[in-house]
Design a protein around this motif. Structure first.
Motif, PDB file in Angstrom:
ATOM      1  N   SER A 241       1.029  -1.106  -0.137  1.00  0.00           N
ATOM      2  CA  SER A 241      -0.007  -0.080   0.079  1.00  0.00           C
ATOM      3  C   SER A 241       0.888   1.385   0.078  1.00  0.00           C
ATOM      4  O   SER A 241       2.086   1.070   0.152  1.00  0.00           O
ATOM      5  CB  SER A 241      -0.983   0.142   1.151  1.00  0.00           C
ATOM      6  OG  SER A 241      -0.144   0.079   2.708  1.00  0.00           O
TER       7      SER A 241
ATOM      8  N   GLU B 135       1.689   2.308  -8.026  1.00  0.00           N
ATOM      9  CA  GLU B 135       0.714   3.193  -7.653  1.00  0.00           C
ATOM     10  C   GLU B 135       1.173   4.784  -7.588  1.00  0.00           C
ATOM     11  O   GLU B 135       2.482   5.145  -7.019  1.00  0.00           O
ATOM     12  CB  GLU B 135       0.353   2.861  -6.213  1.00  0.00           C
ATOM     13  CG  GLU B 135      -0.929   3.575  -5.793  1.00  0.00           C
ATOM     14  CD  GLU B 135      -2.215   3.090  -6.359  1.00  0.00           C
ATOM     15  OE1 GLU B 135      -3.032   4.061  -6.654  1.00  0.00           O
ATOM     16  OE2 GLU B 135      -2.304   2.155  -6.748  1.00  0.00           O
ATOM     17  N   ARG B 136       0.454   5.737  -7.935  1.00  0.00           N
ATOM     18  CA  ARG B 136       0.648   7.196  -7.691  1.00  0.00           C
ATOM     19  C   ARG B 136       0.028   7.575  -6.509  1.00  0.00           C
ATOM     20  O   ARG B 136      -0.917   7.498  -6.189  1.00  0.00           O
ATOM     21  CB  ARG B 136       0.250   8.149  -9.003  1.00  0.00           C
ATOM     22  CG  ARG B 136       1.207   7.558 -10.396  1.00  0.00           C
ATOM     23  CD  ARG B 136       0.444   8.249 -11.416  1.00  0.00           C
ATOM     24  NE  ARG B 136       1.144   7.786 -12.577  1.00  0.00           N
ATOM     25  CZ  ARG B 136       2.026   8.840 -13.457  1.00  0.00           C
ATOM     26  NH1 ARG B 136       2.395   9.852 -12.793  1.00  0.00           N
ATOM     27  NH2 ARG B 136       2.666   8.254 -14.428  1.00  0.00           N
TER      28      ARG B 136
ATOM     29  N   TYR C 157       4.122  -3.998  -8.991  1.00  0.00           N
ATOM     30  CA  TYR C 157       2.942  -3.064  -8.426  1.00  0.00           C
ATOM     31  C   TYR C 157       3.349  -1.793  -8.840  1.00  0.00           C
ATOM     32  O   TYR C 157       4.597  -1.190  -8.916  1.00  0.00           O
ATOM     33  CB  TYR C 157       3.026  -3.097  -6.750  1.00  0.00           C
ATOM     34  CG  TYR C 157       2.393  -2.348  -6.152  1.00  0.00           C
ATOM     35  CD1 TYR C 157       0.876  -2.439  -5.596  1.00  0.00           C
ATOM     36  CD2 TYR C 157       2.853  -1.113  -5.608  1.00  0.00           C
ATOM     37  CE1 TYR C 157       0.375  -1.759  -5.007  1.00  0.00           C
ATOM     38  CE2 TYR C 157       1.931  -0.002  -4.987  1.00  0.00           C
ATOM     39  CZ  TYR C 157       0.722  -0.511  -4.642  1.00  0.00           C
ATOM     40  OH  TYR C 157      -0.066   0.304  -3.980  1.00  0.00           O
TER      41      TYR C 157
END
Length: 401
Positions: free
Chosen positions: A258, A396-397, A394
């Motif tokens: 995350s 994610e910005r 993975y």
């Protein structure tokens, strides 16, 4: 009198089965000690049952074959391995095969046989007929070309071995028409069964840890205490897939990843090894890279950060360990970006998996030594395959405004 003789005969048969089962139970104690699949002469097997090629097994065990043929076990007799044999000699090559193709019928018995095998692997890179066609040219290859195939784990001297039937705990000889029955053992569902190849001895230790330490890592994890063995994850529901770090979906499900802004207003990526019962990545071969790229409003990269999870070793007057930054079972690690550029708008976090990082270096080094033609072709093929195995696990910005 007739009834007495019948009873006597039944008792003798039962005694014979008991003695045979007891003998095979002793055999299981040394299951990986010079394993041989060759059927003894007194076995009345059909031609199909005598055939140890996986294509023969597939005639009745199709689903298991279809899973296995896509696995790294099916590719254990690999071009990167075999390409090194020409400079090693057939005896040293056979030492490698103790894990990559361990049956006595798979080992080399001469230099000529080993050199011929290099040429054969160049011609038949798969080593197995993907359609399980016993008439296919691949099905006529020497057994070693099938790597860690069905017989490696399930056949000793013609006798079949395996776990107890589903829903049963019964061990020992299980009568049946196929193969004349089989020997059931719960060992097939325990991590110790995998240890012969996936746990190196202490004599292969670097910085106190064996080169491959997977089973011991598992023993020290909660998974061992909870009774979750290697097979629980790598052979779920007894599927012969043997998935690992080369499989993107399998790897992603094993981790919690995350991104968030922490209490100090800094962008963070957090990784937890949630479903992995050993170090991530295990062994010295893979590397996992975490990258952070700070972007402005136009998407231009202003700053970059990189962290690695790897056990990095090198050879200099003996093997040495440069670093070990791997993630342990149930461990959580946080990667934080600080001192952001004033024009920063977003941070792009990426997790990149390089399953064959160590092997790439080995292959490149071997090619610099200008090996002979067959060896060179195999090593070049191995390097090309290794380059294709990298993947983005993975991305994610996160906005930092």
């Amino acid at each position: 009198m007739l009834r007495y003789k019948v009873v006597q005969m039944v008792l003798l048969i039962l005694l014979g089965v008991f003695v045979a089962a007891a003998g095979w139970q002793n055999k299981l104690l040394n299951f990986w000690d010079h394993p041989s699949a060759a059927a003894e002469q007194h076995h009345d097997w059909s031609a199909l049952e005598k055939n140890m090629r996986p294509e023969a097994c597939a005639q009745c065990h199709e689903s298991q074959f279809n899973d296995w043929k896509k696995s790294l076990h099916a590719k254990a007799y690999s071009p990167g391995l075999v390409g090194q044999f020409a400079s090693m000699g057939h005896e040293a090559g056979s030492d490698c095969l103790r894990c990559h193709a361990p049956l006595e019928q798979q080992l080399f018995d001469s230099e000529t046989q080993m050199l011929t095998s290099l040429k054969t692997l160049r011609q038949f890179p798969q080593g197995v007929s993907s359609t399980a066609d016993l008439d296919a040219s691949e099905a006529q290859l020497p057994l070693r070309h099938s790597g860690v195939s069905c017989a490696v784990c399930h056949v000793r001297e013609g006798q079949r071995f395996g776990p107890p039937r589903k829903g049963s705990q019964q061990e020992g000889f299980i009568a049946g028409v196929a193969h004349g029955g089989f020997i059931a053992s719960q060992k097939f569902e325990q991590s110790a069964f995998c240890a012969e190849c996936h746990q190196f001895p202490q004599t292969y230790a670097i910085n106190g840890k064996p080169l491959e330490n997977t089973v011991r890592e598992w023993q020290q994890s909660r998974f061992s205490q909870e009774g979750q063995h290697c097979q629980s994850c790598h052979m779920p529901d007894r599927k012969h897939q043997f998935k690992g770090i080369h499989d993107q979906e399998f790897t992603r499900k094993a981790l919690d990843i995350s991104v968030f802004i922490n209490k100090y207003d800094l962008p963070v990526l957090q990784i937890t090894s949630k479903h992995i019962g050993h170090a991530f990545p295990t062994y010295v071969t893979p590397k996992v890279t975490i990258q952070a790229k700070v972007l402005d409003k136009m998407g231009k990269v202003l700053q970059t950060w990189q962290w690695d999870m790897v056990r990095e070793v090198f050879f200099a007057e003996g093997w040495q360990e440069r670093k070990d930054t791997r993630l342990m079972p149930s461990e959580t690690r946080v990667f934080t970006v600080s001192k952001l550029n004033e024009q920063a708008v977003q941070v792009l976090f990426e997790v990149i998996v390089i399953p064959d990082q160590f092997y790439k270096g080995v292959y490149q080094s071997l090619l610099l030594d200008n090996p002979e033609e067959d060896a060179k072709a195999l090593i070049q093929r191995a390097l090309q395959q290794a380059e294709q195995n990298d993947y983005l696990l993975y991305a994610e910005r996160i906005t930092v405004l």
